[in-house]
Design an enzyme around this catalytic site. Structure first.
Site, PDB file in Angstrom:
ATOM      1  N   GLY A  96       0.816  -1.221   0.000  1.00 45.40           N
ATOM      2  CA  GLY A  96       0.000   0.000   0.000  1.00 45.40           C
ATOM      3  C   GLY A  96       0.840   1.257   0.000  1.00 45.40           C
ATOM      4  O   GLY A  96       2.055   1.219   0.149  1.00 45.40           O
ATOM      5  N   ASP A 258       4.090  -4.879  -7.418  1.00 48.58           N
ATOM      6  CA  ASP A 258       3.488  -3.607  -6.996  1.00 48.58           C
ATOM      7  C   ASP A 258       4.048  -2.430  -7.797  1.00 48.58           C
ATOM      8  O   ASP A 258       3.537  -1.318  -7.691  1.00 48.58           O
ATOM      9  CB  ASP A 258       3.705  -3.367  -5.495  1.00 48.58           C
TER      10      ASP A 258
HETATM   11  P1  AMP Z   1       8.823   0.972  -3.413  1.00 49.54           P
HETATM   12  O1  AMP Z   1      10.053   0.198  -3.175  1.00 49.54           O
HETATM   13  O2  AMP Z   1       9.036   2.468  -3.449  1.00 49.54           O
HETATM   14  O3  AMP Z   1       8.053   0.494  -4.591  1.00 49.54           O
HETATM   15  O4  AMP Z   1       7.913   0.773  -2.132  1.00 49.54           O
HETATM   16  C1  AMP Z   1       7.503  -0.477  -1.672  1.00 49.54           C
HETATM   17  C2  AMP Z   1       6.609  -0.285  -0.493  1.00 49.54           C
HETATM   18  O5  AMP Z   1       7.300   0.332   0.575  1.00 49.54           O
HETATM   19  C3  AMP Z   1       5.396   0.589  -0.741  1.00 49.54           C
HETATM   20  O6  AMP Z   1       4.349   0.077   0.031  1.00 49.54           O
HETATM   21  C4  AMP Z   1       5.852   1.927  -0.244  1.00 49.54           C
HETATM   22  O7  AMP Z   1       4.767   2.768   0.104  1.00 49.54           O
HETATM   23  C5  AMP Z   1       6.663   1.538   0.974  1.00 49.54           C
HETATM   24  N1  AMP Z   1       7.664   2.542   1.303  1.00 49.54           N
HETATM   25  C6  AMP Z   1       8.806   2.846   0.634  1.00 49.54           C
HETATM   26  N2  AMP Z   1       9.492   3.804   1.266  1.00 49.54           N
HETATM   27  C7  AMP Z   1       8.785   4.147   2.369  1.00 49.54           C
HETATM   28  C8  AMP Z   1       8.956   5.086   3.432  1.00 49.54           C
HETATM   29  N3  AMP Z   1      10.022   5.887   3.492  1.00 49.54           N
HETATM   30  N4  AMP Z   1       8.007   5.137   4.382  1.00 49.54           N
HETATM   31  C9  AMP Z   1       6.925   4.341   4.341  1.00 49.54           C
HETATM   32  N5  AMP Z   1       6.707   3.447   3.377  1.00 49.54           N
HETATM   33  C10 AMP Z   1       7.615   3.340   2.394  1.00 49.54           C
HETATM   34 MG    MG Z   2       6.470   1.066  -5.530  1.00 52.55          MG
END
Ligand code: AMP
Ligand code: MG
Length: 495
Positions: A96, A258
């Site tokens: 999410g 995702d």
């Molecule tokens: P991503 O690697 O950016 O595709 O993110 C994967 C998951 O980690 C997603 O659910 C993001 O919303 C969550 N996420 C990534 N970075 C953060 C952060 N700094 N704080 C909270 N959630 C994060």
């Molecule tokens: Mg992502």
């Protein structure tokens, strides 16, 4: 009380929020965190105009407050979307938006519905251990690379604004915090389907499928099997997308389910990077220790992800599970052929071929084989091929550690060209339109980011952005930006 920021009293955004309205239960309504001192770093006027927004009004302190999340513009319904995902092959049932909020949807000047999302806007119920924030470097990186991809003609989410928050975020050290405003055809991902499928919420999977058919693939409505059609359309979009990546040497770096959109746009420019010298095993991301998302693996991974999408749709495709599996499998298996035909089509353009011959796939593959192990810069090799089409082989030969590998291949290539009745004066310009001179070279991106983050100097970022907006034009004054990294800087790492 909400401050209005324009005197005319008009709404700044003509929001029409279908996700909020039609998909209750697919998200959590949420508010962005307030930040100390929002300041606009970069606003995308061209994109704002495309979206029908008042660019001048938004490129302002008031705009900075909106795009930092401090102010909610009239009509916005900020929400965090639910999704799951396979990350590096392992399933996580709940991811999410942990640091992003969809603020709303607008209809652009071409009648297309576009999401406007804040990324880095504070924690949400999906944050898990994360802080919900984004650091300036990655925000600028996503801005640069997304805009570069767009200019290269590759479907992508785009950057509308980058603001700094005036607050630090803590990574290995304290860094300036920032928020990116991202524009997307939608943020529905393979992982959005997985979120509901894994919970056995079949009605919701159907509702989501109907929603995306309506939004992205309305031509499927009324077909005998729109859900099988949906799978087929997503496979086709992703085949075209990944072929586009391969053509320009783009490595996404984190092709988790995702991070794969249903619309077929590239999303999430985290550890991505462009390949310099050709090596199919290239991996830049330090977290991808197994090389799962290496350059040459990308088509296969896309197909694997699409199989995960197919699984979520099975009950919609046919009541009879075996029949559903058979039909979905056929579609997913057809991905390889679709991908290959998109890839060859693009390679023909890159090689200056106007007509189609069966053996073109081999000719293209053999060019790559000639480059492999020869230290050849992928982008320059194709760019210099336009000279070679005019009989000037020296520039391209000089890229090869062993030029005889090029000479052998170019003999076949020239024989192939001679079978086409195309004037050389037509061929070379066409090749220059298919082979960029400029890609976001890793060392240049790093240079721009580090000037911004360490010195507050945005000039290198602006320069790079400007060059990358016209990747197919020579721009002689910026010739140095077309060059590969200097010796010793080619072992680039992203996080
Ligand atoms: P991503 O690697 O950016 O595709 O993110 C994967 C998951 O980690 C997603 O659910 C993001 O919303 C969550 N996420 C990534 N970075 C953060 C952060 N700094 N704080 C909270 N959630 C994060
Ligand atoms: Mg992502």
């Amino acid at each position: 009380m909400n401050q209005t920021i324009n005197d005319s009293g008009d709404e700044l955004f003509a929001f029409d929020n279908t996700y909020a309205r039609e998909l209750e239960g697919f998200y959590v309504p949420w508010k962005a965190a307030q930040v100390a001192r929002p300041r606009m770093i970069k606003f995308n006027h061209q994109l704002a105009e495309e979206l029908g927004l008042d660019a001048d009004a938004l490129d302002s302190d008031a705009g900075a407050r909106i795009f930092a999340g401090n102010e909610t513009p009239e009509g916005a319904v900020p929400l965090a979307q639910a999704y799951a995902g396979h990350q590096f092959g392992g399933f996580v049932p709940q991811l999410g938006d942990g640091r992003a909020l969809l603020i709303g949807e607008v209809i652009d000047r071409y009648g297309r519905r576009r999401d406007i999302q804040l990324k880095g806007s504070g924690p949400t119920p999906f944050s898990r251990a994360g802080d919900g924030r984004a650091a300036l470097g990655p925000v600028l990186r996503e801005y640069l690379i997304g805009e570069a991809m767009h200019a290269l003609g590759i479907p992508t989410t785009r950057a509308l604004a980058a603001v700094v928050t005036g607050e630090p975020v803590y990574r290995e050290r304290a860094l300036p915090g920032a928020v990116l405003t991202r524009v997307a055809a939608s943020h529905v991902r393979v992982g959005t389907f997985q979120f509901f499928a894994v919970r056995g919420e079949q009605a919701k999977v159907r509702q989501l499928a109907d929603y995306v058919i309506d939004r992205h693939y309305p031509e499927l409505k009324g077909q005998a099997n729109p859900y099988l059609g949906l799978l087929e359309r997503v496979c086709d979009k992703q085949a075209a997308l990944v072929a586009g990546w391969m053509h320009v040497g783009f490595i996404h770096g984190v092709m988790n389910t995702d991070n794969m959109t249903i619309s077929g746009e590239t999303i999430d420019y985290g550890p991505c990077a462009f390949m310099d010298h050709y090596d199919p095993a290239t991996v830049f991301s330090s977290i991808d220790t197994q090389g799962r998302y290496a350059y040459a693996n990308q088509p296969r991974i896309a197909q694997w992800n699409l199989a995960r999408l197919a699984e979520t749709l099975l009950p919609l495709i046919d009541e009879d599970t075996n029949r559903a599996i058979a039909r979905a499998t056929e579609v997913v298996n057809a991905f390889s052929g679709r991908y290959e035909s998109y890839w060859v089509k693009g390679m023909r353009a890159k090689l200056g071929l106007f007509i189609e011959e069966e053996a073109d796939l081999n000719l293209a593959t053999e060019f790559l084989t000639a480059m492999e192990g020869n230290g050849v810069d992928y982008t320059l090799a194709f760019r210099y091929l336009a000279d070679a089409a005019l009989g000037e082989h020296e520039r391209i030969r000089s890229l090869f550690a062993d030029p005889s590998a090029y000479d052998r291949w170019s003999g076949h290539w020239r024989a192939r060209l001679s079978r086409e009745a195309v004037a050389q004066s037509d061929r070379a310009p066409a090749m220059l339109r298919a082979n960029p001179a400029f890609i976001p070279r890793n060392h240049r991106v790093e240079e721009a980011l580090s000037a911004a983050v360490e010195e507050g100097d945005y000039a290198p970022f602006e320069t790079l952005l400007k060059i990358l907006a016209r990747p197919f034009d020579d721009q002689p004054e910026f010739a140095a930006y077309a060059e590969p990294p200097p010796e010793g800087q080619s072992h680039y790492r992203t996080f």
